[in-house]
Design an enzyme around this catalytic site. Structure first.
Site, PDB file in Angstrom:
ATOM      1  N   ASP A  68       0.868  -1.173   0.000  1.00 30.34           N
ATOM      2  CA  ASP A  68       0.000   0.000   0.000  1.00 30.34           C
ATOM      3  C   ASP A  68       0.909   1.229   0.000  1.00 30.34           C
ATOM      4  O   ASP A  68       1.645   1.472   0.959  1.00 30.34           O
ATOM      5  CB  ASP A  68      -0.902  -0.001   1.241  1.00 30.34           C
ATOM      6  CG  ASP A  68      -2.067   0.965   1.105  1.00 30.34           C
ATOM      7  OD1 ASP A  68      -2.098   1.735   0.125  1.00 30.34           O
ATOM      8  OD2 ASP A  68      -2.951   0.963   1.985  1.00 30.34           O
ATOM      9  N   ASP A 123      -2.559   2.294  -6.293  1.00 30.72           N
ATOM     10  CA  ASP A 123      -1.508   2.329  -5.275  1.00 30.72           C
ATOM     11  C   ASP A 123      -1.546   1.150  -4.310  1.00 30.72           C
ATOM     12  O   ASP A 123      -0.927   1.200  -3.253  1.00 30.72           O
ATOM     13  CB  ASP A 123      -1.603   3.628  -4.473  1.00 30.72           C
ATOM     14  CG  ASP A 123      -2.927   3.767  -3.738  1.00 30.72           C
ATOM     15  OD1 ASP A 123      -3.920   3.151  -4.165  1.00 30.72           O
ATOM     16  OD2 ASP A 123      -2.973   4.499  -2.738  1.00 30.72           O
ATOM     17  N   GLU A 124      -2.227   0.077  -4.670  1.00 32.09           N
ATOM     18  CA  GLU A 124      -2.425  -1.010  -3.709  1.00 32.09           C
ATOM     19  C   GLU A 124      -2.564  -2.330  -4.458  1.00 32.09           C
ATOM     20  O   GLU A 124      -3.249  -2.407  -5.477  1.00 32.09           O
ATOM     21  CB  GLU A 124      -3.688  -0.730  -2.889  1.00 32.09           C
ATOM     22  CG  GLU A 124      -3.978  -1.697  -1.785  1.00 32.09           C
ATOM     23  CD  GLU A 124      -5.254  -1.343  -1.037  1.00 32.09           C
ATOM     24  OE1 GLU A 124      -5.586  -2.071  -0.088  1.00 32.09           O
ATOM     25  OE2 GLU A 124      -5.928  -0.355  -1.409  1.00 32.09           O
TER      26      GLU A 124
END
Length: 465
Positions: free
Chosen positions: A11, A105-106
């Site tokens: 993350d 983003d993860e």
């Protein structure tokens, strides 16, 4: 459940805001808020400096401005976020073909399916954990080397625990939860820590006296099924006792592509609504083409003044990525909608996606029809109306380039002026200059990479001098 913590969850830390700080040296170490800047805008991401003032994602932007008035409030630069996301996801795919992105983003990664899988399978428990930790540290170092950004990594034997581990690692850390410790870790956590428990489910559980995960485990499956229904209750109980057999699924296929806008003032004029729908449809097609996709079903979303939301859809004869077809279909759907009282949100999407575009008879017919339309009598002699003057709009945070001063970004604009700070990701804080909004020497620009490209000539190096 796995005996080794071979599932990791990455993350990125405050991703959108972190990209802005990395791109803009003058904002490093300062509060930054990214999101919609209009009266109804919401926060997409806040930097850790802004979070200290209570600003968080999904908060109304007006509230964020009251809490942290000195922050830099920026519109999103999704091209920049996508560029850096691709770098990060590329690093993850070097670790395993099984990478499951959840957002830009993860992502989850199954290390056992990658090149280190055989080593993990043959290693004893302690050696296997050391290898997982080393891979996690190398990943974080590579991300920082290539982008200057930081990410938090969690490692565990399941997706549930890997995500919890990455939350514990924030910001800029690495946490491993050993298999077998699931119930000890989960027990004291609030029930909302489990996926699938939102505000409504939380209230149902709270009324039954169940407030932490240990309460759910002790209540038993039968009680949770009675409270939440068979499928939901059984699933929640399994997770509460630390069981999560969900596999990492590589590159989940998107089912649709869509765009939407919320308006500061409700739209009550039908022609204005139709123009907005046409613009949204054009944006949707650009996003569709960028993904290399086409689709059969055009969907219109309308949220009215009273917050009621309706959708209308039309399915075409075959997949298309033709802008004229999508615009015409979306406009036709919008013409059927009652806008009495006003519209606060519009959205256009394309669903039933395909990886190819069939010969589009709809587009061909529209083009032929337009070509065959006779000109109005006397059209050549008609006096043309003067073209409306188009005033360029500059958004805070937007990338620009000036013929004399080089690359920079918009700090703000208004009253016919635009203020620009000239700096690059690899320069020091730059100088600020103000121009007329229609200055021909100033133009919009593509985002610069966060790390200096090899062979760059150093443009902007001395921006702060």
């Amino acid at each position: 459940m796995r005996s080794l913590p071979s599932i990791i969850h990455l993350d990125m830390d405050a991703f959108f805001a972190a990209v802005e700080q990395a791109a803009k040296p003058s904002l490093r170490g300062k509060p930054v808020v990214v999101g919609g800047l209009g009266g109804r805008g919401v926060v997409a991401t806040a930097s850790y400096e802004a979070r200290r003032f209570g600003v968080h994602s999904a908060m109304p932007m007006a509230q964020a401005r009251r809490l942290c008035p000195n922050a830099a409030f920026l519109a999103g630069r999704f091209e920049a976020y996508r560029q850096n996301s691709e770098i990060v996801m590329g690093l993850l795919r070097e670790l395993s073909p099984l990478v499951q992105p959840l957002s830009l983003d993860e992502a989850f990664v199954d290390l056992a399916a990658g090149p280190y899988g055989p080593a993990l399978a043959e290693a004893d428990h302690a050696t296997g954990e050391r290898l997982v930790l080393a891979l996690g540290e190398d990943l974080r170092a590579d991300i920082h080397r290539l982008t200057g950004l930081t990410g938090s990594v969690g490692a565990a034997g399941s997706k549930l625990m890997a995500k919890i581990a990455s939350e514990r690692a924030k910001p800029d850390g690495l946490v491993l939860i050993e298999p077998g410790q699931e119930r000890a870790v989960l027990g004291p956590m609030p029930v909302r820590a489990l996926p699938g428990i939102g505000p409504a489910t939380e209230q149902v559980l709270r009324r039954a006296g169940l407030t932490v995960v240990a309460d759910l485990a002790e209540a038993g499956e039968a009680e949770l099924v009675a409270l939440l229904g068979r499928a939901h209750g059984a699933g929640i109980h399994q997770m509460a006792i630390g069981l999560d057999e969900r596999p990492v699924v590589a590159d989940q296929d998107a089912k649709s592509v869509s765009v939407e806008d919320t308006y500061e003032v409700d739209l009550a004029d039908r022609e204005r609504v139709l123009r907005e729908v046409e613009a949204l449809a054009a944006r949707c097609v650009r996003r569709l083409r960028a993904a290399g996709r086409s689709g059969r079903t055009v969907v219109l979303k309308v949220r009215r003044f009273d917050f009621s939301t309706l959708t209308r859809s039309e399915t075409l004869g075959g997949p298309t990525d033709d802008e004229a077809v999508v615009i015409a279909t979306a406009r036709r759907l919008a013409e059927q909608v009652d806008i009495t009282g006003g519209v606060r949100l519009l959205g256009v999407g394309v669903a039933q996606l395909a990886d190819y575009t069939q010969e589009d008879l709809f587009a061909q017919a529209l083009r032929e029809e337009a070509a065959e339309q006779p000109e109005a009598p006397g059209a050549e002699e008609a006096v043309r109306e003067p073209e409306a003057v188009v005033v360029r709009r500059w958004l805070p945070g937007q990338d620009v380039r000036h013929d004399e001063f080089g690359p920079g970004w918009v700090q703000g604009s208004g009253v016919g002026r635009v203020t620009v700070r000239f700096e690059t990701p690899w320069s020091g804080p730059g100088r600020v200059r103000t121009f007329a909004v229609d200055d021909p020497a100033l133009e919009a620009a593509r985002p610069l990479p966060l790390r200096r490209p090899e062979g760059a000539d150093g443009a902007g190096e001395d921006a702060g001098e």
